[in-house]
Design an enzyme around this catalytic site. Structure first.
Site, mmCIF file in Angstrom:
data_model
loop_
_atom_site.group_PDB
_atom_site.id
_atom_site.type_symbol
_atom_site.label_atom_id
_atom_site.label_comp_id
_atom_site.label_asym_id
_atom_site.label_seq_id
_atom_site.Cartn_x
_atom_site.Cartn_y
_atom_site.Cartn_z
ATOM 1 N N ASP A 78 5.256 -7.180 1.910
ATOM 2 C CA ASP A 78 4.267 -7.864 1.085
ATOM 3 C C ASP A 78 4.922 -8.853 0.132
ATOM 4 O O ASP A 78 6.150 -8.927 0.024
ATOM 5 C CB ASP A 78 3.417 -6.838 0.304
ATOM 6 C CG ASP A 78 4.265 -5.769 -0.377
ATOM 7 O OD1 ASP A 78 5.470 -5.987 -0.579
ATOM 8 O OD2 ASP A 78 3.719 -4.700 -0.713
ATOM 9 N N ASN A 147 -1.144 5.298 -7.152
ATOM 10 C CA ASN A 147 -2.502 5.584 -6.671
ATOM 11 C C ASN A 147 -2.521 5.808 -5.158
ATOM 12 O O ASN A 147 -3.578 5.761 -4.532
ATOM 13 C CB ASN A 147 -3.462 4.446 -7.054
ATOM 14 C CG ASN A 147 -3.027 3.105 -6.458
ATOM 15 O OD1 ASN A 147 -2.028 3.034 -5.751
ATOM 16 N ND2 ASN A 147 -3.774 2.060 -6.751
ATOM 17 N N HIS A 149 -1.080 3.870 -2.911
ATOM 18 C CA HIS A 149 -1.075 2.679 -2.053
ATOM 19 C C HIS A 149 0.221 2.600 -1.256
ATOM 20 O O HIS A 149 1.252 3.144 -1.659
ATOM 21 C CB HIS A 149 -1.345 1.394 -2.856
ATOM 22 C CG HIS A 149 -0.246 0.904 -3.731
ATOM 23 N ND1 HIS A 149 -0.408 0.644 -5.075
ATOM 24 C CD2 HIS A 149 1.045 0.595 -3.473
ATOM 25 C CE1 HIS A 149 0.720 0.195 -5.581
ATOM 26 N NE2 HIS A 149 1.623 0.162 -4.639
ATOM 27 N N GLU A 154 -4.382 -1.207 -1.263
ATOM 28 C CA GLU A 154 -4.942 -0.417 -2.358
ATOM 29 C C GLU A 154 -5.989 0.560 -1.816
ATOM 30 O O GLU A 154 -6.446 0.420 -0.675
ATOM 31 C CB GLU A 154 -5.585 -1.358 -3.385
ATOM 32 C CG GLU A 154 -4.606 -2.332 -4.040
ATOM 33 C CD GLU A 154 -3.758 -1.699 -5.135
ATOM 34 O OE1 GLU A 154 -3.589 -0.460 -5.149
ATOM 35 O OE2 GLU A 154 -3.252 -2.447 -5.988
#
Ligand code: GLP
Length: 251
Positions: A78, A147, A149, A154
């Site tokens: 990414d 979280n 991810h 996400e």
């Protein structure tokens, strides 16, 4: 949304080491073994603090084992949308500092998504094509967000997702504040999708520290669910989780 209830679920190989240096060296060894046995391998690379000791160990191990990355190809997961590659926090800069300046992987065999592309959708599609044309990823290094991810996928990311632009959540932007101060952290990322990650032949997930204990345990506890992106890894038959004791605490 619970997903793929009909799909087969696999348990990962789970390796716990006393600390992050020991864990990083095991993760590095898997990468170096791949390069040794398959010199023309395609590596999926990640960024984040977790990868720093892994890349240190890869650079040291390359020297010690007299290995060469000259035949290898890499694809990063990414990048930030709209952030110049020469920004100190860009993943181009980070990868150069932590890995590419220290190994002999030729520049034209390293790939990162282009977050500055004029036509970003076309650039995302080309990234998927480039991975496929290289023969697909042999070994994908992965971290995990607080979280749950993976890459910049996400919570809520479809398990069928491919390379695309995503909006970063406040949870993911918060740890970035000090890197970008006095400016605001980027709002969007260009990331490979969950399906792109699952297409890798082997996945090595690395996690360090107490903040990763809960997302890591949750990812492999219940059924795969798009609200927890890392839970998609249960759908892959060859996942190795390497972590320190703090990150393993919730297991
Ligand atoms: C970022 C990256 C992820 C990485 C995650 C965890 O969001 N896009 O690929 O896994 O952060 O980073 P860290 O290792 O710094 O905890």
């Amino acid at each position: 949304m619970t997903c793929c209830t009909m799909s087969r679920r696999f348990a990962p190989q789970f390796i716990v080491l006393p600390d992050r240096t020991a864990a990083a060296s095991v993760a590095a060894r898997l990468v170096l073994d791949t390069v040794e046995h398959q010199p023309r391998c395609v590596l999926g690379l990640a960024t984040g603090e977790t990868m720093c000791p892994v890349y240190d160990a890869i650079a040291q191990g390359m020297q010690a084992r007299r290995l060469s990355f000259a035949g290898a190809t890499s694809f990063n997961l990414d990048t930030y949308v709209g952030l110049a590659p020469d920004h100190p926090a860009s993943f181009v800069t980070v990868m150069a500092q932590h890995l590419f300046s220290r190994i002999d992987l030729p520049a034209d065999q390293r790939h990162l998504p282009d977050g500055m592309a004029q036509d970003i959708a076309a650039s995302a599609a080309r990234y998927e094509t480039a991975i496929a044309e290289a023969g697909g990823i042999d070994l994908q290094l992965l971290g995990i967000g607080r979280n749950g991810h993976i890459a910049f996928n996400e919570p809520g990311s479809p398990f069928v997702s491919r390379t695309r632009v995503v909006e970063l959540t406040p949870t993911s932007r918060e740890p970035l504040r000090s890197l970008f101060a006095p400016s605001e952290p980027p709002t969007h990322g260009l990331t490979v999708g969950i399906a792109t990650i699952l297409a890798a032949r082997r996945i090595v997930l690395v996690a360090f520290g107490a903040a990763k204990a809960s997302p890591l345990a949750s990812a492999f506890r219940g059924p795969p669910d798009e609200s927890l992106p890392a839970s998609a890894l249960q759908l892959h038959p060859d996942v190795t989780v390497i972590c320190d004791e703090a990150a393993a605490a919730g297991w």
